[in-house]
Motif scaffolding. Sequence first.
Motif, PDB file in Angstrom:
ATOM      1  N   GLY A   1     -24.420 -38.490  49.163  1.00  0.00           N
ATOM      2  CA  GLY A   1     -23.797 -38.325  47.852  1.00  0.00           C
ATOM      3  C   GLY A   1     -22.663 -37.327  47.825  1.00  0.00           C
ATOM      4  O   GLY A   1     -21.670 -37.531  47.117  1.00  0.00           O
ATOM      5  N   PHE A   2     -22.763 -36.220  48.579  1.00  0.00           N
ATOM      6  CA  PHE A   2     -21.736 -35.179  48.530  1.00  0.00           C
ATOM      7  C   PHE A   2     -20.389 -35.704  49.002  1.00  0.00           C
ATOM      8  O   PHE A   2     -19.391 -35.610  48.288  1.00  0.00           O
ATOM      9  CB  PHE A   2     -22.180 -33.985  49.378  1.00  0.00           C
ATOM     10  CG  PHE A   2     -21.242 -32.809  49.306  1.00  0.00           C
ATOM     11  CD1 PHE A   2     -21.300 -31.924  48.234  1.00  0.00           C
ATOM     12  CD2 PHE A   2     -20.301 -32.585  50.297  1.00  0.00           C
ATOM     13  CE1 PHE A   2     -20.432 -30.846  48.160  1.00  0.00           C
ATOM     14  CE2 PHE A   2     -19.433 -31.507  50.228  1.00  0.00           C
ATOM     15  CZ  PHE A   2     -19.495 -30.635  49.154  1.00  0.00           C
ATOM     16  N   LYS A   3     -20.363 -36.274  50.195  1.00  0.00           N
ATOM     17  CA  LYS A   3     -19.090 -36.777  50.719  1.00  0.00           C
ATOM     18  C   LYS A   3     -18.609 -37.986  49.928  1.00  0.00           C
ATOM     19  O   LYS A   3     -17.404 -38.148  49.695  1.00  0.00           O
ATOM     20  CB  LYS A   3     -19.245 -37.140  52.198  1.00  0.00           C
ATOM     21  CG  LYS A   3     -17.912 -37.467  52.871  1.00  0.00           C
ATOM     22  CD  LYS A   3     -18.083 -37.674  54.368  1.00  0.00           C
ATOM     23  CE  LYS A   3     -16.739 -37.980  55.009  1.00  0.00           C
ATOM     24  NZ  LYS A   3     -16.859 -38.168  56.474  1.00  0.00           N
ATOM     25  N   SER A   4     -19.549 -38.818  49.485  1.00  0.00           N
ATOM     26  CA  SER A   4     -19.184 -40.001  48.712  1.00  0.00           C
ATOM     27  C   SER A   4     -18.490 -39.615  47.407  1.00  0.00           C
ATOM     28  O   SER A   4     -17.567 -40.305  46.947  1.00  0.00           O
ATOM     29  CB  SER A   4     -20.435 -40.820  48.413  1.00  0.00           C
ATOM     30  OG  SER A   4     -20.131 -41.939  47.609  1.00  0.00           O
ATOM     31  N   ALA A   5     -18.925 -38.487  46.795  1.00  0.00           N
ATOM     32  CA  ALA A   5     -18.304 -38.033  45.546  1.00  0.00           C
ATOM     33  C   ALA A   5     -16.840 -37.695  45.757  1.00  0.00           C
ATOM     34  O   ALA A   5     -15.978 -38.051  44.938  1.00  0.00           O
ATOM     35  CB  ALA A   5     -19.058 -36.814  45.012  1.00  0.00           C
ATOM     36  N   PHE A   6     -16.533 -37.024  46.852  1.00  0.00           N
ATOM     37  CA  PHE A   6     -15.141 -36.680  47.127  1.00  0.00           C
ATOM     38  C   PHE A   6     -14.310 -37.916  47.447  1.00  0.00           C
ATOM     39  O   PHE A   6     -13.123 -37.979  47.098  1.00  0.00           O
ATOM     40  CB  PHE A   6     -15.075 -35.672  48.285  1.00  0.00           C
ATOM     41  CG  PHE A   6     -15.413 -34.265  47.872  1.00  0.00           C
ATOM     42  CD1 PHE A   6     -14.461 -33.447  47.269  1.00  0.00           C
ATOM     43  CD2 PHE A   6     -16.686 -33.762  48.070  1.00  0.00           C
ATOM     44  CE1 PHE A   6     -14.773 -32.159  46.881  1.00  0.00           C
ATOM     45  CE2 PHE A   6     -17.015 -32.472  47.682  1.00  0.00           C
ATOM     46  CZ  PHE A   6     -16.052 -31.664  47.081  1.00  0.00           C
ATOM     47  N   GLN A   7     -14.914 -38.892  48.114  1.00  0.00           N
ATOM     48  CA  GLN A   7     -14.198 -40.142  48.378  1.00  0.00           C
ATOM     49  C   GLN A   7     -13.872 -40.856  47.075  1.00  0.00           C
ATOM     50  O   GLN A   7     -12.784 -41.413  46.903  1.00  0.00           O
ATOM     51  CB  GLN A   7     -15.036 -41.038  49.285  1.00  0.00           C
ATOM     52  CG  GLN A   7     -15.157 -40.514  50.709  1.00  0.00           C
ATOM     53  CD  GLN A   7     -16.072 -41.362  51.566  1.00  0.00           C
ATOM     54  OE1 GLN A   7     -16.917 -42.088  51.054  1.00  0.00           O
ATOM     55  NE2 GLN A   7     -15.914 -41.259  52.881  1.00  0.00           N
ATOM     56  N   THR A   8     -14.817 -40.843  46.131  1.00  0.00           N
ATOM     57  CA  THR A   8     -14.578 -41.458  44.823  1.00  0.00           C
ATOM     58  C   THR A   8     -13.431 -40.770  44.094  1.00  0.00           C
ATOM     59  O   THR A   8     -12.636 -41.421  43.406  1.00  0.00           O
ATOM     60  CB  THR A   8     -15.853 -41.375  43.962  1.00  0.00           C
ATOM     61  OG1 THR A   8     -16.906 -42.090  44.603  1.00  0.00           O
ATOM     62  CG2 THR A   8     -15.617 -41.966  42.574  1.00  0.00           C
ATOM     63  N   LEU A   9     -13.338 -39.437  44.254  1.00  0.00           N
ATOM     64  CA  LEU A   9     -12.277 -38.675  43.597  1.00  0.00           C
ATOM     65  C   LEU A   9     -10.946 -38.763  44.345  1.00  0.00           C
ATOM     66  O   LEU A   9      -9.956 -38.163  43.926  1.00  0.00           O
ATOM     67  CB  LEU A   9     -12.702 -37.201  43.483  1.00  0.00           C
ATOM     68  CG  LEU A   9     -13.924 -36.934  42.588  1.00  0.00           C
ATOM     69  CD1 LEU A   9     -14.327 -35.466  42.691  1.00  0.00           C
ATOM     70  CD2 LEU A   9     -13.626 -37.306  41.143  1.00  0.00           C
ATOM     71  N   GLY A  10     -10.928 -39.488  45.459  1.00  0.00           N
ATOM     72  CA  GLY A  10      -9.700 -39.666  46.215  1.00  0.00           C
ATOM     73  C   GLY A  10      -9.423 -38.559  47.209  1.00  0.00           C
ATOM     74  O   GLY A  10      -8.333 -38.490  47.778  1.00  0.00           O
ATOM     75  N   ILE A  11     -10.390 -37.683  47.421  1.00  0.00           N
ATOM     76  CA  ILE A  11     -10.215 -36.583  48.391  1.00  0.00           C
ATOM     77  C   ILE A  11     -10.849 -37.029  49.698  1.00  0.00           C
ATOM     78  O   ILE A  11     -12.008 -36.756  49.991  1.00  0.00           O
ATOM     79  CB  ILE A  11     -10.879 -35.280  47.876  1.00  0.00           C
ATOM     80  CG1 ILE A  11     -10.327 -34.932  46.497  1.00  0.00           C
ATOM     81  CG2 ILE A  11     -10.635 -34.135  48.847  1.00  0.00           C
ATOM     82  CD1 ILE A  11     -11.016 -33.746  45.854  1.00  0.00           C
ATOM     83  N   ASN A  12     -10.073 -37.775  50.460  1.00  0.00           N
ATOM     84  CA  ASN A  12     -10.568 -38.336  51.719  1.00  0.00           C
ATOM     85  C   ASN A  12      -9.423 -38.298  52.736  1.00  0.00           C
ATOM     86  O   ASN A  12      -8.624 -39.214  52.833  1.00  0.00           O
ATOM     87  CB  ASN A  12     -11.058 -39.768  51.488  1.00  0.00           C
ATOM     88  CG  ASN A  12     -11.685 -40.352  52.735  1.00  0.00           C
ATOM     89  OD1 ASN A  12     -12.097 -39.625  53.636  1.00  0.00           O
ATOM     90  ND2 ASN A  12     -11.749 -41.682  52.797  1.00  0.00           N
ATOM     91  N   HIS A  13      -9.353 -37.195  53.466  1.00  0.00           N
ATOM     92  CA  HIS A  13      -8.244 -36.987  54.394  1.00  0.00           C
ATOM     93  C   HIS A  13      -8.790 -36.370  55.668  1.00  0.00           C
ATOM     94  O   HIS A  13      -9.749 -35.591  55.643  1.00  0.00           O
ATOM     95  CB  HIS A  13      -7.191 -36.067  53.759  1.00  0.00           C
ATOM     96  CG  HIS A  13      -5.900 -36.039  54.515  1.00  0.00           C
ATOM     97  ND1 HIS A  13      -5.700 -35.249  55.637  1.00  0.00           N
ATOM     98  CD2 HIS A  13      -4.730 -36.712  54.316  1.00  0.00           C
ATOM     99  CE1 HIS A  13      -4.473 -35.421  56.084  1.00  0.00           C
ATOM    100  NE2 HIS A  13      -3.869 -36.301  55.302  1.00  0.00           N
ATOM    101  N   ILE A  14      -8.169 -36.702  56.774  1.00  0.00           N
ATOM    102  CA  ILE A  14      -8.626 -36.203  58.067  1.00  0.00           C
ATOM    103  C   ILE A  14      -8.642 -34.676  58.127  1.00  0.00           C
ATOM    104  O   ILE A  14      -9.435 -34.066  58.847  1.00  0.00           O
ATOM    105  CB  ILE A  14      -7.735 -36.782  59.201  1.00  0.00           C
ATOM    106  CG1 ILE A  14      -8.368 -36.469  60.569  1.00  0.00           C
ATOM    107  CG2 ILE A  14      -6.313 -36.222  59.108  1.00  0.00           C
ATOM    108  CD1 ILE A  14      -7.678 -37.183  61.703  1.00  0.00           C
ATOM    109  N   LYS A  15      -7.789 -34.028  57.322  1.00  0.00           N
ATOM    110  CA  LYS A  15      -7.744 -32.561  57.302  1.00  0.00           C
ATOM    111  C   LYS A  15      -8.993 -31.965  56.648  1.00  0.00           C
ATOM    112  O   LYS A  15      -9.395 -30.842  56.973  1.00  0.00           O
ATOM    113  CB  LYS A  15      -6.501 -32.082  56.539  1.00  0.00           C
ATOM    114  CG  LYS A  15      -5.181 -32.354  57.255  1.00  0.00           C
ATOM    115  CD  LYS A  15      -4.007 -31.977  56.390  1.00  0.00           C
ATOM    116  CE  LYS A  15      -4.015 -30.508  56.027  1.00  0.00           C
ATOM    117  NZ  LYS A  15      -2.822 -30.135  55.219  1.00  0.00           N
TER     118      LYS A  15
END
Length: 261
Positions: free
Chosen positions: A214-228
């Motif tokens: 859920g934690f990482k999925s939440a950031f992906q939903t918010l568009g915060i998904n970058h290799i950095k």
Amino acid sequence: MSWLTQTLTSSIGKKLVMALTGLFLCSFLIVHMSGNLQLFKQDDGLAFNVYAVFMTTNPLIKTISYGLYALILLHAFEGLYLAYQNRLARGAQRYVAYDGKANSSFFSRNMAVLGTVLLVFIVVHMSNFWFEYKFGYVPYTKYEQNLVTGEVTATPYEGEIKNKLEEFVREESNTRVVIVKDLYRSVLEGFKNPIVVFFYVLSMFAVSFHLVHGFKSAFQTLGINHIKYNSLLTFLGVGVFGIIIPIGFALMPLYFFFKSM
């Protein structure tokens, strides 16, 4: 129907609500665990009981708490509804070969089940401690702490006080006196029961699995998904919320259970 209502009731909007409420609940877990760590202080529960009074009487904290309860219900409802919609969508494609294991992780496929376990746990936890503290009978304890040595003595208190906590200092003996509702004793008694302890520890496994995805999925939903940022989010999601926080909560019932043996 306004654009806001249309957005929030759409599939994307529901996922956005899930992400934001989930991240807020993650922050609550950190605050809650930091407060519960007071249970480990060797002061017969003085620090924890003072903390409990603060959390249940401070107007700002009380307001945030009621908002938190609403967010827990909203998060649970949205999660179950999204799982229901996903099941319907897969049912509509029943004639097409579908391999769930090949397209998603164990965590994502079972988020609704894990979330339901957590919802049951929250209800049990609240009824055992929060409800009992607010509306049931919790005895008072009188603490006397030597301000020079720090030594604390605790004795049952049968008198009446106006609030949940009374505190004063006896200057002649350099002693701090605190009379407070003793939630610490309720915790001690509750965690003597092996069934309760087992249920709490099992629920922490559900917390771990739920947060890992859920934690990482939440950031992906918010568009915060970058290799950095992905390595940091993985560390926080797995290392902190998936391991450290569940272990911290699980240690509490285990500690008091084995202490009582």
